[in-house]
Design an enzyme around this catalytic site. Structure first.
Site, PDB file in Angstrom:
ATOM      1  NE  ARG A   1     -13.350   0.187  33.064  1.00  0.00           N
ATOM      2  CZ  ARG A   1     -12.588  -0.535  32.257  1.00  0.00           C
ATOM      3  NH1 ARG A   1     -12.939  -1.781  31.950  1.00  0.00           N
ATOM      4  NH2 ARG A   1     -11.470  -0.051  31.751  1.00  0.00           N
TER       5      ARG A   1
ATOM      6  CB  CYS B   1      -7.277   0.084  24.491  1.00  0.00           C
ATOM      7  SG  CYS B   1      -8.868  -0.400  23.812  1.00  0.00           S
TER       8      CYS B   1
ATOM      9  CD  GLN C   1      -5.806   1.838  26.893  1.00  0.00           C
ATOM     10  OE1 GLN C   1      -6.280   1.101  27.741  1.00  0.00           O
ATOM     11  NE2 GLN C   1      -4.635   1.609  26.314  1.00  0.00           N
TER      12      GLN C   1
ATOM     13  NE  ARG D   1      -4.813   2.230  31.457  1.00  0.00           N
ATOM     14  CZ  ARG D   1      -6.005   1.613  31.514  1.00  0.00           C
ATOM     15  NH1 ARG D   1      -6.332   0.724  30.610  1.00  0.00           N
ATOM     16  NH2 ARG D   1      -6.871   1.911  32.469  1.00  0.00           N
TER      17      ARG D   1
ATOM     18  CG  HIS E   1     -10.397   4.068  28.581  1.00  0.00           C
ATOM     19  ND1 HIS E   1     -10.062   4.164  29.911  1.00  0.00           N
ATOM     20  CD2 HIS E   1     -10.110   2.789  28.210  1.00  0.00           C
ATOM     21  CE1 HIS E   1      -9.594   2.993  30.328  1.00  0.00           C
ATOM     22  NE2 HIS E   1      -9.614   2.147  29.314  1.00  0.00           N
TER      23      HIS E   1
ATOM     24  CG  ASP F   1     -11.453  -0.360  21.509  1.00  0.00           C
ATOM     25  OD1 ASP F   1     -11.333  -1.512  21.990  1.00  0.00           O
ATOM     26  OD2 ASP F   1     -12.082   0.550  22.098  1.00  0.00           O
TER      27      ASP F   1
HETATM   28  N1   CP Z   1      -7.833  -1.382  28.262  1.00  0.00           N
HETATM   29  C1   CP Z   1      -8.616  -1.559  29.351  1.00  0.00           C
HETATM   30  O1   CP Z   1      -9.111  -0.589  29.963  1.00  0.00           O
HETATM   31  O2   CP Z   1      -8.772  -2.846  29.709  1.00  0.00           O
HETATM   32  P1   CP Z   1      -9.789  -3.427  30.810  1.00  0.00           P
HETATM   33  O3   CP Z   1     -11.185  -3.197  30.270  1.00  0.00           O
HETATM   34  O4   CP Z   1      -9.450  -4.865  30.960  1.00  0.00           O
HETATM   35  O5   CP Z   1      -9.607  -2.641  32.076  1.00  0.00           O
HETATM   36  N1  NVA Z   2     -14.147   0.645  23.820  1.00  0.00           N
HETATM   37  C1  NVA Z   2     -13.930  -0.435  24.769  1.00  0.00           C
HETATM   38  C2  NVA Z   2     -12.676  -0.168  25.529  1.00  0.00           C
HETATM   39  C3  NVA Z   2     -12.302  -1.231  26.516  1.00  0.00           C
HETATM   40  C4  NVA Z   2     -11.067  -0.938  27.266  1.00  0.00           C
HETATM   41  C5  NVA Z   2     -15.123  -0.543  25.701  1.00  0.00           C
HETATM   42  O1  NVA Z   2     -15.622   0.493  26.153  1.00  0.00           O
HETATM   43  O2  NVA Z   2     -15.570  -1.669  25.950  1.00  0.00           O
END
Ligand code: CP
Ligand code: NVA
Length: 315
Positions: A99, A258, A129, A286, A126, A218
């Site tokens: 990440r 998400c 997701q 997930r 992502h 989101d």
């Molecule tokens: N939806 C998602 O990726 O959640 P987190 O940021 O908690 O991993």
């Molecule tokens: N768009 C959000 C998604 C989190 C899972 C972010 O990048 O923070």
């Protein structure tokens, strides 16, 4: 599958079907221990609840172990070059789940690693997701060609992955966003050029939800954009998924997010906790789809599906 899973553009439609079939088997408890004795590195530059825990549980259930590497502990790109981190982890581990802020760092990591690299979210996309999201829609019997998904809010990393998956499965994807918050232009172009799905970008949320099978939202401020919070709150003020908006939607549509949610901003408590919401099914899935991705990349052939016994991509 290709060596890495960095974007949904990396998959073919056939691989998407195979992934969902493998997910069905894994979700029903069949797996064996294809990662027994193996270690998966989790590099996280940003916070996470779902992604971190679901990958840790996924690897454990497949028989392996994880090692969690925060930015503070390894300093990828600061304490040590991306190149050297990639070569080093390739000597110890079976895969890297990352990440990161910049997508180009992920691409670099994959280029220099000899082991699979999985995108656990970047500023650009992502994919894990949205794989889980489409699987959830299939679980609810709504995955049919022409499925309409209305995304209300920011044209962010999750939207980009929806555009990517629209090159694999025929759907109607409508984004309702203020014009300064449209998604990545080259991803929109590539998704449209695939000629598989209908893609509309509009400003009016009411217009977007009217015939939607799925209403998705989101956060307005993604991780790393915190300094823009106040500006974004103003820009997205008319884009809340609330009771008034949902009154314009189909009675049996699904509400998706998400997570994490900023309740009272992009979505109200009444909608996210309401009968149409499937947000915790998305989160659970997930785990199941990521097990299928890990098995597909790290132990191809270990989870065999008999296509006669499992459902195809359609519900
Ligand atoms: N939806 C998602 O990726 O959640 P987190 O940021 O908690 O991993
Ligand atoms: N768009 C959000 C998604 C989190 C899972 C972010 O990048 O923070």
């Amino acid at each position: 599958m290709t060596k890495d899973f960095l974007t949904l553009f990396d998959l073919t439609s056939e691989e998407l079907v195979g992934l969902f079939e493998r997910t069905d088997l894994l979700k029903s408890g069949q797996s064996g221990l294809p990662l027994e004795g193996k270690t998966v590195a989790l590099i996280f530059q940003k916070p996470s609840l779902r992604t971190r825990v679901s990958f840790e549980v996924a690897v454990t259930q497949l028989g392996g172990h994880t090692t969690f590497l925060s930015q503070e502990s390894i300093g990828i790109g600061t304490r040590e070059s991306v190149h050297d981190v990639a070569l080093l982890l390739s000597r110890y581990c079976t895969a890297i789940v990352a990440r990161l802020f910049e997508h180009r760092v992920l691409v670099d990591l994959a280029r220099h690693s000899t082991i699979p690299v999985i995108n656990a979210l970047t500023d650009l996309s992502h994919p894990c997701q949205v794989l889980a999201d489409l699987y959830t829609i299939r679980q609810y019997g709504k995955l049919n060609p022409g499925l309409t998904v209305a995304f209300i809010g920011d044209g962010n990393n999750v939207v980009n992955s929806w555009l990517e998956i629209s090159a694999l499965y025929p759907l109607h994807f409508i984004l309702a966003a203020p014009k300064d918050y449209y998604p990545n232009e080259s991803i929109v172009r590539r998704a449209r050029a695939a000629g598989v799905s209908k893609i509309d970008i509009v400003n009016d949320p009411m217009e977007a939800v009217r015939n939607a099978d799925v209403v998705y939202t989101d956060v307005w401020t993604s991780m790393g954009q915190e300094r823009e919070t106040e500006r974004r709150k103003k820009a997205f003020a008319g884009y809340q998924v609330n009771e008034a908006l949902m009154n314009a939607a189909l009675a049996d549509c699904l509400v998706m997010h998400c997570l994490p949610a900023h309740r009272g901003e992009e979505i109200t408590d009444g909608v996210i906790d309401g009968p149409r919401s499937v947000v915790f099914d998305q989160a659970e899935n997930r785990l199941h789809v990521q097990k299928a991705v890990l098995a597909g990349l790290c132990a191809p052939g270990a989870i065999r599906h008999d296509t006669k016994k499992v459902r195809g991509i359609s519900a």
